[in-house]
Design an enzyme around this catalytic site. Sequence first.
Site, PDB file in Angstrom:
ATOM      1  N   VAL A  13       0.822  -1.214   0.000  1.00 57.47           N
ATOM      2  CA  VAL A  13       0.000   0.000   0.000  1.00 57.47           C
ATOM      3  C   VAL A  13       0.856   1.264   0.000  1.00 57.47           C
ATOM      4  O   VAL A  13       0.354   2.350  -0.311  1.00 57.47           O
ATOM      5  CB  VAL A  13      -0.975   0.026   1.196  1.00 57.47           C
ATOM      6  CG1 VAL A  13      -1.970  -1.121   1.102  1.00 57.47           C
ATOM      7  CG2 VAL A  13      -0.240  -0.010   2.529  1.00 57.47           C
TER       8      VAL A  13
ATOM      9  N   SER B 282      -7.444   3.049  15.582  1.00 56.77           N
ATOM     10  CA  SER B 282      -6.952   2.428  16.808  1.00 56.77           C
ATOM     11  C   SER B 282      -7.459   3.237  17.988  1.00 56.77           C
ATOM     12  O   SER B 282      -7.665   4.459  17.876  1.00 56.77           O
ATOM     13  CB  SER B 282      -5.422   2.409  16.829  1.00 56.77           C
ATOM     14  OG  SER B 282      -4.933   2.104  18.128  1.00 56.77           O
TER      15      SER B 282
ATOM     16  N   TYR C 298       2.831   6.078  14.943  1.00 58.60           N
ATOM     17  CA  TYR C 298       1.607   5.277  14.820  1.00 58.60           C
ATOM     18  C   TYR C 298       0.386   6.058  15.276  1.00 58.60           C
ATOM     19  O   TYR C 298      -0.635   6.116  14.587  1.00 58.60           O
ATOM     20  CB  TYR C 298       1.770   3.999  15.649  1.00 58.60           C
ATOM     21  CG  TYR C 298       0.576   3.076  15.636  1.00 58.60           C
ATOM     22  CD1 TYR C 298       0.366   2.199  14.572  1.00 58.60           C
ATOM     23  CD2 TYR C 298      -0.325   3.050  16.693  1.00 58.60           C
ATOM     24  CE1 TYR C 298      -0.710   1.336  14.565  1.00 58.60           C
ATOM     25  CE2 TYR C 298      -1.402   2.192  16.702  1.00 58.60           C
ATOM     26  CZ  TYR C 298      -1.599   1.333  15.629  1.00 58.60           C
ATOM     27  OH  TYR C 298      -2.677   0.480  15.626  1.00 58.60           O
TER      28      TYR C 298
ATOM     29  N   ALA D  48       0.033   9.237  15.503  1.00 57.53           N
ATOM     30  CA  ALA D  48      -0.204  10.354  14.585  1.00 57.53           C
ATOM     31  C   ALA D  48      -0.992   9.902  13.365  1.00 57.53           C
ATOM     32  O   ALA D  48      -1.910  10.595  12.906  1.00 57.53           O
ATOM     33  CB  ALA D  48       1.133  10.972  14.156  1.00 57.53           C
TER      34      ALA D  48
ATOM     35  N   LYS E  46      -3.048   7.350  13.134  1.00 57.94           N
ATOM     36  CA  LYS E  46      -4.412   6.945  13.463  1.00 57.94           C
ATOM     37  C   LYS E  46      -5.301   8.154  13.754  1.00 57.94           C
ATOM     38  O   LYS E  46      -6.470   8.177  13.379  1.00 57.94           O
ATOM     39  CB  LYS E  46      -4.406   5.966  14.646  1.00 57.94           C
ATOM     40  CG  LYS E  46      -3.699   4.650  14.341  1.00 57.94           C
ATOM     41  CD  LYS E  46      -4.248   3.979  13.079  1.00 57.94           C
ATOM     42  CE  LYS E  46      -3.600   2.645  12.805  1.00 57.94           C
ATOM     43  NZ  LYS E  46      -4.124   1.982  11.588  1.00 57.94           N
TER      44      LYS E  46
END
Length: 253
Positions: A58, A137, A150, A152, A154
């Site tokens: 991705v 999350s 991570y 940031a 989400k």
Amino acid sequence: MRFTDKVAVVTGANSGIGRATAVRLLAEGATVYAADLRHTEPWPESGAGQLHTVELDVADPNAPERLADRLREEAGGVDVLANVAGVLHIAPFLEVQRGDWDRVLAVNLTGVFFLSQAVARIMVERGTEGRIVNVSSVHAVVSEPNAAPYTATKGGLEAMTRTLASELAPHGITVNCVRPGATRTGMSAPIYTPQIVRSLQAKIPLGKIAPPEWVASAICYLASDEACYTTGASLDVDGGYAMDGSLPGTAYS
């Protein structure tokens, strides 16, 4: 059989929440394009739907259009996109390197944006009232020390979801988030030490760490016509983790 005659794309489908989502969609009749960097786990032979595996990163800028071309050629369209693929980098804020930051954003946010754009274009071309479901999350709203990139991504994903929901609503396309809490996946396994598990079980009001199938159920609900009047929402699937302000083991008297 909510997804009979529907075409669905699931990223991160080799394991964890992505795998559970793809299996659930297949069981309910969907034609599923299961996308991941590689496919190492065998797929169940039973299922009402049809499975197509796709090797896809991705974070690759060319991946969205390659997948879109395949969907137009083989499936004629697409009804559901579940953006499940994600990466987690654990390091203190003061030690995070630019490359670590760039990789987490490329997978968790930039990749979601452009894959959603490519799929939404097909939906608009075909007049499909489609469903896009992003996986956020609990740490979009609750801090997670040593995981700043991570968290940031989400938080950004949830803000982006609301904007895409507004823009795509005139086309009948809904865009929503599922917000998992503690879930047993390949990504979480290395950090779920016995001490961490005990702490989570004490913190989570329902006292359990979720298997991926519990989160997949929520994704499939938002991907179904049952959720046709829900858009721009973030659905907590966390056992009460984010809402709970109690002090484990104590109570006010």
